[in-house]
Design an enzyme around this catalytic site. Structure first.
Site, mmCIF file in Angstrom:
data_model
loop_
_atom_site.group_PDB
_atom_site.id
_atom_site.type_symbol
_atom_site.label_atom_id
_atom_site.label_comp_id
_atom_site.label_asym_id
_atom_site.label_seq_id
_atom_site.Cartn_x
_atom_site.Cartn_y
_atom_site.Cartn_z
ATOM 1 N N THR A 1 0.824 -1.212 0.000
ATOM 2 C CA THR A 1 0.000 0.000 0.000
ATOM 3 C C THR A 1 0.861 1.265 0.000
ATOM 4 N N GLY B 1 3.014 -3.261 8.455
ATOM 5 C CA GLY B 1 3.248 -3.527 9.870
ATOM 6 C C GLY B 1 4.727 -3.787 10.141
ATOM 7 N N GLU C 1 -6.200 -5.961 3.734
ATOM 8 C CA GLU C 1 -6.245 -7.083 2.788
ATOM 9 C C GLU C 1 -7.422 -6.941 1.822
HETATM 10 C C1 LIG Z 1 3.299 -18.294 16.616
HETATM 11 C C2 LIG Z 1 3.170 -17.594 15.401
HETATM 12 C C3 LIG Z 1 2.472 -18.426 14.417
HETATM 13 C C4 LIG Z 1 2.533 -17.706 13.159
HETATM 14 C C5 LIG Z 1 1.535 -18.181 12.206
HETATM 15 C C6 LIG Z 1 1.215 -17.169 11.244
HETATM 16 C C7 LIG Z 1 0.917 -15.909 11.944
HETATM 17 C C8 LIG Z 1 -0.085 -15.190 11.200
HETATM 18 C C9 LIG Z 1 -0.613 -14.063 11.948
HETATM 19 C C10 LIG Z 1 -1.943 -13.795 11.391
HETATM 20 C C11 LIG Z 1 -2.389 -12.480 11.689
HETATM 21 C C12 LIG Z 1 -2.973 -11.936 10.474
HETATM 22 C C13 LIG Z 1 -2.696 -10.525 10.452
HETATM 23 C C14 LIG Z 1 -2.608 -10.098 9.057
HETATM 24 C C15 LIG Z 1 -2.182 -8.731 9.058
HETATM 25 C C16 LIG Z 1 -2.304 -8.289 7.667
HETATM 26 C C17 LIG Z 1 -2.149 -6.855 7.608
HETATM 27 C C18 LIG Z 1 -2.727 -6.346 6.334
HETATM 28 C C19 LIG Z 1 -1.849 -6.474 5.159
HETATM 29 C C20 LIG Z 1 -2.396 -5.765 3.933
HETATM 30 O O1 LIG Z 1 -3.385 -5.118 3.958
HETATM 31 S S1 LIG Z 1 -1.460 -5.939 2.532
HETATM 32 C C21 LIG Z 1 -2.251 -4.998 1.305
HETATM 33 C C22 LIG Z 1 -3.514 -5.625 0.817
HETATM 34 N N1 LIG Z 1 -4.026 -4.912 -0.305
HETATM 35 C C23 LIG Z 1 -5.090 -5.270 -0.954
HETATM 36 O O2 LIG Z 1 -5.721 -6.236 -0.617
HETATM 37 C C24 LIG Z 1 -5.437 -4.459 -2.169
HETATM 38 C C25 LIG Z 1 -6.796 -4.749 -2.713
HETATM 39 N N2 LIG Z 1 -6.814 -4.587 -4.148
HETATM 40 C C26 LIG Z 1 -6.760 -5.643 -5.015
HETATM 41 O O3 LIG Z 1 -6.669 -6.783 -4.599
HETATM 42 C C27 LIG Z 1 -6.808 -5.322 -6.478
HETATM 43 O O4 LIG Z 1 -6.310 -4.145 -6.854
HETATM 44 C C28 LIG Z 1 -8.223 -5.466 -7.036
HETATM 45 C C29 LIG Z 1 -9.234 -4.647 -6.273
HETATM 46 C C30 LIG Z 1 -8.585 -6.945 -6.953
HETATM 47 C C31 LIG Z 1 -8.234 -5.033 -8.509
HETATM 48 O O5 LIG Z 1 -7.113 -5.489 -9.148
HETATM 49 P P1 LIG Z 1 -6.888 -5.263 -10.698
HETATM 50 O O6 LIG Z 1 -5.542 -5.699 -11.085
HETATM 51 O O7 LIG Z 1 -7.265 -3.864 -11.029
HETATM 52 O O8 LIG Z 1 -7.871 -6.280 -11.227
HETATM 53 P P2 LIG Z 1 -9.187 -6.169 -12.053
HETATM 54 O O9 LIG Z 1 -10.289 -5.656 -11.228
HETATM 55 O O10 LIG Z 1 -8.905 -5.465 -13.334
HETATM 56 O O11 LIG Z 1 -9.374 -7.711 -12.325
HETATM 57 C C32 LIG Z 1 -8.538 -8.400 -13.211
HETATM 58 C C33 LIG Z 1 -8.789 -9.872 -13.114
HETATM 59 O O12 LIG Z 1 -7.983 -10.407 -12.079
HETATM 60 C C34 LIG Z 1 -8.776 -11.109 -11.151
HETATM 61 N N3 LIG Z 1 -8.144 -10.963 -9.834
HETATM 62 C C35 LIG Z 1 -7.991 -9.836 -9.126
HETATM 63 N N4 LIG Z 1 -7.342 -10.113 -7.991
HETATM 64 C C36 LIG Z 1 -7.089 -11.424 -7.994
HETATM 65 C C37 LIG Z 1 -6.426 -12.286 -7.091
HETATM 66 N N5 LIG Z 1 -5.921 -11.847 -5.924
HETATM 67 N N6 LIG Z 1 -6.317 -13.579 -7.414
HETATM 68 C C38 LIG Z 1 -6.840 -14.046 -8.563
HETATM 69 N N7 LIG Z 1 -7.469 -13.275 -9.484
HETATM 70 C C39 LIG Z 1 -7.594 -11.979 -9.183
HETATM 71 C C40 LIG Z 1 -10.113 -10.491 -11.263
HETATM 72 O O13 LIG Z 1 -11.094 -11.349 -10.795
HETATM 73 C C41 LIG Z 1 -10.207 -10.214 -12.743
HETATM 74 O O14 LIG Z 1 -10.545 -11.394 -13.397
HETATM 75 P P3 LIG Z 1 -11.369 -11.328 -14.757
HETATM 76 O O15 LIG Z 1 -11.450 -12.748 -15.182
HETATM 77 O O16 LIG Z 1 -12.711 -10.781 -14.394
HETATM 78 O O17 LIG Z 1 -10.660 -10.439 -15.693
HETATM 79 C C1 FAD Z 2 -4.534 -1.916 10.405
HETATM 80 C C2 FAD Z 2 -4.051 -1.930 8.998
HETATM 81 C C3 FAD Z 2 -2.921 -2.647 8.674
HETATM 82 C C4 FAD Z 2 -2.434 -2.640 7.361
HETATM 83 N N1 FAD Z 2 -1.293 -3.318 7.064
HETATM 84 C C5 FAD Z 2 -0.784 -3.263 5.810
HETATM 85 C C6 FAD Z 2 0.440 -3.915 5.485
HETATM 86 O O1 FAD Z 2 1.058 -4.550 6.328
HETATM 87 N N2 FAD Z 2 0.926 -3.807 4.229
HETATM 88 C C7 FAD Z 2 0.276 -3.117 3.254
HETATM 89 O O2 FAD Z 2 0.770 -3.056 2.137
HETATM 90 N N3 FAD Z 2 -0.895 -2.495 3.527
HETATM 91 C C8 FAD Z 2 -1.441 -2.556 4.774
HETATM 92 N N4 FAD Z 2 -2.631 -1.921 5.060
HETATM 93 C C9 FAD Z 2 -3.294 -1.155 4.006
HETATM 94 C C10 FAD Z 2 -4.590 -1.783 3.532
HETATM 95 O O3 FAD Z 2 -4.357 -2.929 2.788
HETATM 96 C C11 FAD Z 2 -5.392 -0.767 2.754
HETATM 97 O O4 FAD Z 2 -5.726 0.294 3.635
HETATM 98 C C12 FAD Z 2 -6.635 -1.364 2.158
HETATM 99 O O5 FAD Z 2 -6.299 -2.261 1.117
HETATM 100 C C13 FAD Z 2 -7.624 -0.310 1.648
HETATM 101 O O6 FAD Z 2 -7.035 0.521 0.725
HETATM 102 P P1 FAD Z 2 -7.074 2.114 0.857
HETATM 103 O O7 FAD Z 2 -6.602 2.456 2.211
HETATM 104 O O8 FAD Z 2 -6.355 2.635 -0.324
HETATM 105 O O9 FAD Z 2 -8.596 2.485 0.790
HETATM 106 P P2 FAD Z 2 -9.328 3.271 -0.389
HETATM 107 O O10 FAD Z 2 -9.296 2.414 -1.607
HETATM 108 O O11 FAD Z 2 -8.825 4.644 -0.513
HETATM 109 O O12 FAD Z 2 -10.797 3.259 0.184
HETATM 110 C C14 FAD Z 2 -11.505 4.434 0.589
HETATM 111 C C15 FAD Z 2 -12.977 4.312 0.122
HETATM 112 O O13 FAD Z 2 -13.004 4.293 -1.304
HETATM 113 C C16 FAD Z 2 -13.828 3.221 -1.747
HETATM 114 N N5 FAD Z 2 -13.330 2.700 -3.035
HETATM 115 C C17 FAD Z 2 -12.051 2.574 -3.447
HETATM 116 N N6 FAD Z 2 -12.009 2.006 -4.666
HETATM 117 C C18 FAD Z 2 -13.262 1.748 -5.033
HETATM 118 C C19 FAD Z 2 -13.873 1.141 -6.168
HETATM 119 N N7 FAD Z 2 -13.136 0.667 -7.180
HETATM 120 N N8 FAD Z 2 -15.218 1.057 -6.202
HETATM 121 C C20 FAD Z 2 -15.966 1.510 -5.173
HETATM 122 N N9 FAD Z 2 -15.444 2.077 -4.071
HETATM 123 C C21 FAD Z 2 -14.114 2.206 -3.998
HETATM 124 C C22 FAD Z 2 -13.719 2.164 -0.654
HETATM 125 O O14 FAD Z 2 -14.841 1.283 -0.667
HETATM 126 C C23 FAD Z 2 -13.664 3.038 0.593
HETATM 127 O O15 FAD Z 2 -14.981 3.340 0.993
HETATM 128 C C24 FAD Z 2 -3.128 -1.913 6.358
HETATM 129 C C25 FAD Z 2 -4.281 -1.194 6.705
HETATM 130 C C26 FAD Z 2 -4.736 -1.200 7.995
HETATM 131 C C27 FAD Z 2 -5.964 -0.412 8.348
#
Ligand SMILES: CCCCCCCCCCCCCCCCCCCC(=O)SCCNC(=O)CCNC(=O)[C@H](O)C(C)(C)COP(=O)(O)OP(=O)(O)OC[C@H]1O[C@@H](n2cnc3c(N)ncnc32)[C@H](O)[C@@H]1OP(=O)(O)O
Ligand code: FAD
Length: 665
Positions: free
Chosen positions: A151, A190, A433
């Site tokens: 992110t 994180g 996520e």
């Molecule tokens: C003792 C210790 C033991 C230890 C054990 C383990 C410990 C674990 C601890 C557990 C604790 C858990 C804590 C976790 C903490 C996590 C912290 C958080 C981390 C994060 O947040 S990381 C950042 C995450 N970010 C996101 O999730 C971003 C979200 N955005 C997206 O995923 C994409 O941008 C989005 C919205 C899917 C769009 O992508 P884009 O490329 O634009 O795709 P399209 O919409 O154009 O779609 C294209 C096509 O691809 C398909 N698609 C999209 N994503 C996926 C995917 N991930 N996999 C497969 N296919 C995918 C989509 O369906 C489209 O398909 P079409 O066929 O329709 O074309």
């Molecule tokens: C506690 C915490 C831990 C995190 N840890 C990590 C980490 O370890 N590593 C990492 O890389 N990231 C991490 N993140 C980031 C996290 O993955 C993002 O915040 C999350 O994916 C949401 O993206 P954004 O913040 O850009 O939200 P935005 O996309 O800006 O969302 C804001 C608003 O816009 C809307 N929106 C955005 N796009 C669309 C769309 N296409 N259509 C309709 N509505 C839309 C959403 O629904 C939402 O209401 C963490 C976040 C938090 C809160």
């Protein structure tokens, strides 16, 4: 303060339980051996005095809290290493891979969290065998500490919009990492602030000016000896948050930082020495870690809720308030049916998502095996399931955690109850996520595609197979099967209406994108409805399956909860059901009666059911939820730890209040 063994209210509650608690614990833990293993690890972890907090975290400064969390993370790592727990390798449940044990040591998260949850899994999932050999060992031994940096300040959801660049320089066989703008700074990872020395950076690959999409790179950001940021690296912490305050989330910018070519993780896509790019079989494989973490969130959400509901139900059994009948003592608040309505659904929802999470995990493992031999057929359905179940589990469980907190009245507002912190870590799962609305829209994309292909005769994947059935009206049926069919009708109805709207909007001249945006409220409704149908179906079928192996007494209670879940959801979603099925007012009246009967039936087992989650007091960390039920004594003991109680008069009295009182300000 000397305590009696157990509060008599809880003693009485435990005597009314109709099933074997240990049997349910084993089932929820996915096996008796998992319970035994978990308890052995807990015995070890909770016997380490360095892992106990003398001063509650909330009385420390931000900096002190971080330093304390690091200290404990290091001790905990050592203890877990001795017990042979595999860190960074997920299992079917939070409890069986010791996540719950691990995170109970930190009320607000650990700065090593991302090392285990995403850094190591990304190395394992995205690295080729040579890279895994090198980096996995180093990470497992904590020679390097990492995070997952995807992110950015300007983009989180829209991954294709990420700005961080990795430009290949074939002369030196290096990638040059650069953050071209403020909005391109990594933001959120994180541990990134002051803890990690390496990270996986997701960056846009460019070779000879041509973009090749987002790829994972392993980047050193701090010196391994001095921990100073390396030249060209700008790194720090992002500040205080609603929760996760000891996770040390950070920011990161690069000024033309060079890394060796082999630091791009090359399991799926490769860049050769001379700058030739070989594309992966499926470009979405680079998003693999996110799919895995979304799958695991379903279990985490259920686990957070199970902790909150244990606290709230135990407290509700020992709390007496108001009068039900004038000449009788104040009842336990758990005897109020409104209280049961708030809480019993928490137990059922936690079971529903726990059993679904085990099923989803098995689907994920099956996909992994197929992926290893180049078969990606299951990926679109898995992606849709992971997105949708992540959303509904996180939003339902978070809503219910908050309900648990409010059900404890004023005491639920105390940090020492641990309910505010549980709400904080739970609500984060709605955002991280993949933000929940965005994940529902991804689900809808897959559903609309399946619907359109289906209308051209293509077969549906297993969880969408009911789309093939004609939506013919049939008499309402309040059996479990009947309710499931009704929810499938809602799902078909909502999806069909969304597709019709999309078609009408495009026919009226809107572009496909504008039509999608205009219909998106309907589309997220259709996605949610599909998720509900999946959860209802899987929860029921899993309990039917386990029902064949457990005792009749346990089977009966498990089905009480399934029924409660079904009837509760039917009453909650009455509007949709009235629209898409033959549900009548008469059916609703009888379902309401059924619901009230179920609450009454579950009441004697309420404490047994939460005891079966088997949370030690050290895991619950709550003045209100301890096994012995002495909530008031614990509240007072914790209150006495407030630094303000260390002296009878605070100096501010003499400095400010007294002059005010005397008119001498
Ligand atoms: C003792 C210790 C033991 C230890 C054990 C383990 C410990 C674990 C601890 C557990 C604790 C858990 C804590 C976790 C903490 C996590 C912290 C958080 C981390 C994060 O947040 S990381 C950042 C995450 N970010 C996101 O999730 C971003 C979200 N955005 C997206 O995923 C994409 O941008 C989005 C919205 C899917 C769009 O992508 P884009 O490329 O634009 O795709 P399209 O919409 O154009 O779609 C294209 C096509 O691809 C398909 N698609 C999209 N994503 C996926 C995917 N991930 N996999 C497969 N296919 C995918 C989509 O369906 C489209 O398909 P079409 O066929 O329709 O074309
Ligand atoms: C506690 C915490 C831990 C995190 N840890 C990590 C980490 O370890 N590593 C990492 O890389 N990231 C991490 N993140 C980031 C996290 O993955 C993002 O915040 C999350 O994916 C949401 O993206 P954004 O913040 O850009 O939200 P935005 O996309 O800006 O969302 C804001 C608003 O816009 C809307 N929106 C955005 N796009 C669309 C769309 N296409 N259509 C309709 N509505 C839309 C959403 O629904 C939402 O209401 C963490 C976040 C938090 C809160």
């Amino acid at each position: 303060m000397t305590l009696k063994k157990v509060n008599p209210d809880l003693e009485k509650e435990r005597s009314t339980c109709t099933f074997n608690i240990e049997e349910l614990t084993n089932l929820l833990d996915t096996g008796a051996h998992c319970t035994a293993e978990r308890r052995a690890v807990e015995d070890k972890v909770f016997s380490v005095k360095e892992l106990k907090d003398e001063i509650p975290d909330e009385f420390l400064s931000h900096k002190e809290r971080y330093e304390n969390a690091i200290r404990k993370s290091v001790f905990l790592h050592k203890v877990l290493q001795e017990t042979g727990v595999k860190r960074g390798v997920y299992n079917r449940s939070d409890k069986s891979d010791f996540r719950t044990t691990y995170y109970s040591i930190f009320k607000d998260g650990s700065p090593f969290m991302l090392q285990y949850s995403m850094f190591v899994p990304t190395i394992l999932g995205q690295g080729d065998s040579e890279q895994v050999e090198l980096w996995y060992k180093r990470a497992l031994n904590m020679e390097i500490i990492g995070t997952y940096a995807q992110t950015e300040l300007g983009h989180g959801t829209f991954i294709r919009g990420l700005e961080t660049e990795a430009v290949y320089d074939e002369k030196t066989e290096e990638f040059i990492l650069n953050s071209p703008s403020l909005s391109s700074y990594k933001w959120w990872p994180g541990g990134l602030g002051h803890t990690t020395n390496y990270c996986i950076v997701m960056a846009q690959l460019k070779i000879k000016g041509k973009p090749y999409g987002m790829q994972p790179f392993i980047v050193q950001i701090r010196d391994e000896e001095t921990h100073m940021p390396l030249p060209g690296v700008k790194v720090g912490e992002i500040g205080a948050k609603l929760a996760f305050n000891t996770v040390n989330n950070g920011f990161l910018g690069f000024e033309h930082v060079r890394i060796p070519r082999r630091h791009m993780l090359m399991r799926f896509s490769q860049v050769s020495k001379d700058g030739k790019f070989t594309s992966s079989a499926n470009p979405k494989l680079a998003y693999g870690t996110m799919v895995m973490v979304r799958v695991t969130i379903v279990n985490s959400a259920a686990t957070y809720l199970s902790r909150a509901v244990t606290i709230a139900i135990r407290y509700s059994a020992v709390r007496h308030q108001s009068k039900l009948k004038q000449n009788e003592p104040e009842p336990q608040i758990l005897d109020y049916v409104t209280q049961q309505h708030k809480l019993f659904i928490g137990i059922a929802t936690s079971h529903a998502y726990m059993f679904c999470s085990y099923w989803l995990w098995d689907v994920y493992v099956m996909y992994q095996k197929e992926q290893n031999v180049g078969n990606f057929d299951r990926l679109p359905e898995l992606h849709a399931l992971a997105c949708c179940l992540k959303v509904i589990s996180s939003s339902d469980c978070t809503g219910l955690v908050e309900k648990c907190r409010m059900s404890c009245g004023g005491h639920g507002f105390m940090m020492s109850s641990n309910l505010p912190q549980l709400y904080g870590i739970s609500t984060a799962t709605c955002t991280y996520e993949g933000e929940n609305t965005v994940m529902l829209l991804q689900t809808a994309r897959a559903l609309v595609k399946a619907w359109e292909l289906g209308s051209r005769g293509r077969p549906f994947s297993p969880t969408m197979s009911y789309f093939a059935e004609k939506n013919v009206p049939s008499k309402w049926d309040s059996s479990l099967e009947g309710i499931l069919n009704a929810f499938q009708k809602v799902s078909i109805g909502k999806l069909s209406s969304s597709v019709s709207s999309l078609q009408e909007y495009t026919k009226s001249g809107l572009s496909a994108e504008d039509a999608w945006n205009k219909a998106s409220v309907q589309l997220i409704g259709a996605a949610e409805a599909w998720g509900r149908a999946v959860v209802l179906s899987i929860y029921k079928s899993e309990i039917e399956r386990y029902g064949q192996t457990v005792s009749p007494a346990l089977k009966s209670v498990l089905f009480d909860l399934v029924e409660l879940y079904y009837v509760h959801l039917t009453l909650e979603k009455m509007g949709d059901l009235l629209l898409y099925t033959q549900l009548s007012e008469k059916d609703v009246v009888s379902l309401r009666k059924k619901y009230e009967d179920l609450l009454e039936k579950i009441r004697p087992n309420a404490i047994g059911l939460v005891d079966a989650f088997d949370y030690r007091d050290e895991v619950l960390n709550s003045t209100l939820g301890s096994y012995d039920g002495f909530a008031y004594e614990r509240l007072m003991t914790e209150a006495m730890k407030s630094p303000l109680n260390a002296e009878p008069v605070n100096q501010s009295f003499h400095k400010y209040i007294k002059p005010l009182m005397k008119g001498k300000l």
